[in-house]
Design a protein around this motif. Structure first.
Motif, PDB file in Angstrom:
ATOM      1  N   GLU A   4      69.722  74.265  51.726  1.00  0.00           N
ATOM      2  CA  GLU A   4      70.426  74.132  50.449  1.00  0.00           C
ATOM      3  C   GLU A   4      69.664  73.167  49.562  1.00  0.00           C
ATOM      4  N   ALA A   5      69.274  73.652  48.383  1.00  0.00           N
ATOM      5  CA  ALA A   5      68.531  72.831  47.437  1.00  0.00           C
ATOM      6  C   ALA A   5      69.465  71.858  46.725  1.00  0.00           C
ATOM      7  N   ALA A   6      68.878  70.913  46.006  1.00  0.00           N
ATOM      8  CA  ALA A   6      69.656  69.881  45.320  1.00  0.00           C
ATOM      9  C   ALA A   6      70.599  70.473  44.272  1.00  0.00           C
ATOM     10  N   ASN A   7      70.223  71.635  43.740  1.00  0.00           N
ATOM     11  CA  ASN A   7      71.080  72.267  42.725  1.00  0.00           C
ATOM     12  C   ASN A   7      72.160  73.149  43.342  1.00  0.00           C
ATOM     13  N   GLY A   8      72.267  73.127  44.684  1.00  0.00           N
ATOM     14  CA  GLY A   8      73.316  73.868  45.368  1.00  0.00           C
ATOM     15  C   GLY A   8      72.954  75.288  45.746  1.00  0.00           C
ATOM     16  N   VAL A   9      71.765  75.734  45.393  1.00  0.00           N
ATOM     17  CA  VAL A   9      71.343  77.090  45.737  1.00  0.00           C
ATOM     18  C   VAL A   9      70.970  77.131  47.220  1.00  0.00           C
ATOM     19  N   ARG A  10      71.495  78.116  47.948  1.00  0.00           N
ATOM     20  CA  ARG A  10      71.239  78.237  49.388  1.00  0.00           C
ATOM     21  C   ARG A  10      70.194  79.313  49.650  1.00  0.00           C
ATOM     22  N   PHE A  11      69.279  78.987  50.565  1.00  0.00           N
ATOM     23  CA  PHE A  11      68.185  79.890  50.902  1.00  0.00           C
ATOM     24  C   PHE A  11      68.292  80.297  52.363  1.00  0.00           C
ATOM     25  N   ALA A  12      67.978  81.567  52.629  1.00  0.00           N
ATOM     26  CA  ALA A  12      68.231  82.179  53.929  1.00  0.00           C
ATOM     27  C   ALA A  12      67.328  81.643  55.028  1.00  0.00           C
ATOM     28  N   ALA A  13      67.894  81.552  56.221  1.00  0.00           N
ATOM     29  CA  ALA A  13      67.125  81.185  57.411  1.00  0.00           C
ATOM     30  C   ALA A  13      66.276  82.382  57.839  1.00  0.00           C
ATOM     31  N   GLY A  14      65.147  82.094  58.458  1.00  0.00           N
ATOM     32  CA  GLY A  14      64.285  83.147  58.967  1.00  0.00           C
ATOM     33  C   GLY A  14      63.470  83.854  57.913  1.00  0.00           C
ATOM     34  N   LYS A  15      63.535  83.385  56.669  1.00  0.00           N
ATOM     35  CA  LYS A  15      62.766  83.969  55.570  1.00  0.00           C
ATOM     36  C   LYS A  15      61.777  82.932  55.037  1.00  0.00           C
ATOM     37  N   ARG A  16      60.729  83.420  54.433  1.00  0.00           N
ATOM     38  CA  ARG A  16      59.713  82.520  53.890  1.00  0.00           C
ATOM     39  C   ARG A  16      60.311  81.638  52.804  1.00  0.00           C
ATOM     40  N   ARG A  33      74.615  85.610  45.758  1.00  0.00           N
ATOM     41  CA  ARG A  33      74.246  85.867  44.368  1.00  0.00           C
ATOM     42  C   ARG A  33      74.131  84.563  43.595  1.00  0.00           C
ATOM     43  N   LEU A  34      73.202  84.513  42.688  1.00  0.00           N
ATOM     44  CA  LEU A  34      72.986  83.314  41.879  1.00  0.00           C
ATOM     45  C   LEU A  34      73.220  83.668  40.426  1.00  0.00           C
ATOM     46  N   ASN A  38      73.015  81.109  31.530  1.00  0.00           N
ATOM     47  CA  ASN A  38      72.846  82.102  30.460  1.00  0.00           C
ATOM     48  C   ASN A  38      73.440  83.463  30.815  1.00  0.00           C
ATOM     49  N   GLY A  39      74.085  83.553  32.006  1.00  0.00           N
ATOM     50  CA  GLY A  39      74.757  84.782  32.398  1.00  0.00           C
ATOM     51  C   GLY A  39      73.955  85.711  33.282  1.00  0.00           C
ATOM     52  N   LEU A  40      72.673  85.457  33.475  1.00  0.00           N
ATOM     53  CA  LEU A  40      71.863  86.296  34.340  1.00  0.00           C
ATOM     54  C   LEU A  40      72.290  86.111  35.795  1.00  0.00           C
ATOM     55  N   VAL A  41      72.381  87.212  36.517  1.00  0.00           N
ATOM     56  CA  VAL A  41      72.794  87.176  37.915  1.00  0.00           C
ATOM     57  C   VAL A  41      71.677  87.740  38.783  1.00  0.00           C
ATOM     58  N   PHE A  42      71.337  87.004  39.853  1.00  0.00           N
ATOM     59  CA  PHE A  42      70.292  87.447  40.770  1.00  0.00           C
ATOM     60  C   PHE A  42      70.912  87.835  42.109  1.00  0.00           C
ATOM     61  N   ARG A  43      70.349  88.874  42.711  1.00  0.00           N
ATOM     62  CA  ARG A  43      70.937  89.538  43.869  1.00  0.00           C
ATOM     63  C   ARG A  43      70.746  88.742  45.157  1.00  0.00           C
TER      64      ARG A  43
END
Length: 294
Positions: A4-16, A33-34, A38-43
């Protein structure tokens, strides 16, 4: 395990995952999802990349979006940004249209280039496109100005009259940002308001006010200083109408300090004086081409 990054975004285990020199995440795979402010959503489950300043550099959209420039980008497309998340390009997941109705095909390797406002800059049409001037463009590459006006395209058919001129099918045509004609290849020879004739066998270019910027003369031309220019050669003009470059059909008048013979290229500064350096360069090019032809 997950990170989990400082901005709260979580990144998957076992991935680069990679980090920049400041310890911020550079690239990683999203756990969920992130959504950006500005309303953009990432998968979720897709890779996202950040710039050194922590802005999203590219990622896969989780929801469709329409850019401020009017491009409808479908979910699943990979979008690319320059600094501060300004639009730069997109790999479309399916066919998309811009505000003008031009359609661009899905492609997982060739980017659709965008202006910072999200308007299409350069891409490949998936079907013929007709703009608001009634000009039809072939299924080929096309570019737009940030305003949405076509900058360059390949004509599907001869154009309707544009300032009394018809431009030839299957040739490229160019426009200024306001939609006025910049250049192209004419269906027939053209005579301008001053009575000068220009060939349809080569491209003709115009200044923003509609006067000829450059073209190939079909008839000899004599300027206000009595300098004669040869037909069958390209001539270029400054916006004032002063000749910029051309090929002489007769020696320079005796009032000039240098001598140039008929058939010699010549260049002028905007004040009408001879541009000696550019004239020498044109003469070198002429000789080089003559030797290539043998």
């Amino acid at each position: 395990k997950e990170f989990e990054a400082a901005n709260g975004v979580r990144f998957a285990a076992g991935k680069r995952i990679s980090f920049n020199s400041e310890g911020r995440v550079d690239t990683g795979t999203l756990v969920e999802r992130l959504e950006l402010p500005n309303g953009l959503v990432f998968r979720a489950g897709t890779e996202i990349c950040y710039s050194k300043r922590g802005h999203v550099a590219h990622g896969v959209l989780g929801e469709s979006v329409t850019t401020p420039g009017g491009l409808q980008i479908p979910a699943g497309s990979t979008v690319f940004f320059s600094m501060k998340e300004r639009w730069r390009a997109v790999l479309l997941s399916e066919t998309a249209c811009n505000q003008q109705g031009a359609a661009f095909a899905a492609n997982d390797s060739t980017k659709l280039e965008l202006h910072p406002n999200g308007q299409v800059s350069f891409g490949w049409l998936t079907e013929p496109f007709t703009n608001d001037q009634g000009i039809k463009f072939s299924t080929w590459h096309i570019s737009f100005h940030p305003t949405g006006h076509v900058a360059m395209g390949t004509l599907y058919e001869d154009t309707p009259p544009i300032n009394g001129m018809h431009f030839k099918a299957k040739t490229e045509i160019y426009f200024y940002e306001d939609g006025s004609i910049q250049g192209g290849t004419l269906r027939g020879d053209y005579i301008d308001a001053k009575g000068n004739g220009f060939s349809c066998d080569s491209r003709i270019n115009f200044h923003p006010d509609g006067t000829v910027r450059s073209g190939t003369l079909t008839t000899p031309f004599t300027d206000a200083n009595g300098i004669q220019f040869a037909a069958g050669n390209e001539i270029a003009f400054y916006p004032t109408g002063q000749v910029k470059t051309g090929t002489l059909s007769a020696p320079l008048p005796g009032s000039y300090s240098i001598q140039r013979q008929a058939g010699s290229p010549i260049a002028f500064n905007s004040d009408g004086s001879i541009d000696l350096r550019y004239t020498k360069l044109l003469a070198y090019r002429q000789e080089f081409q003559r030797r290539r032809r043998g």
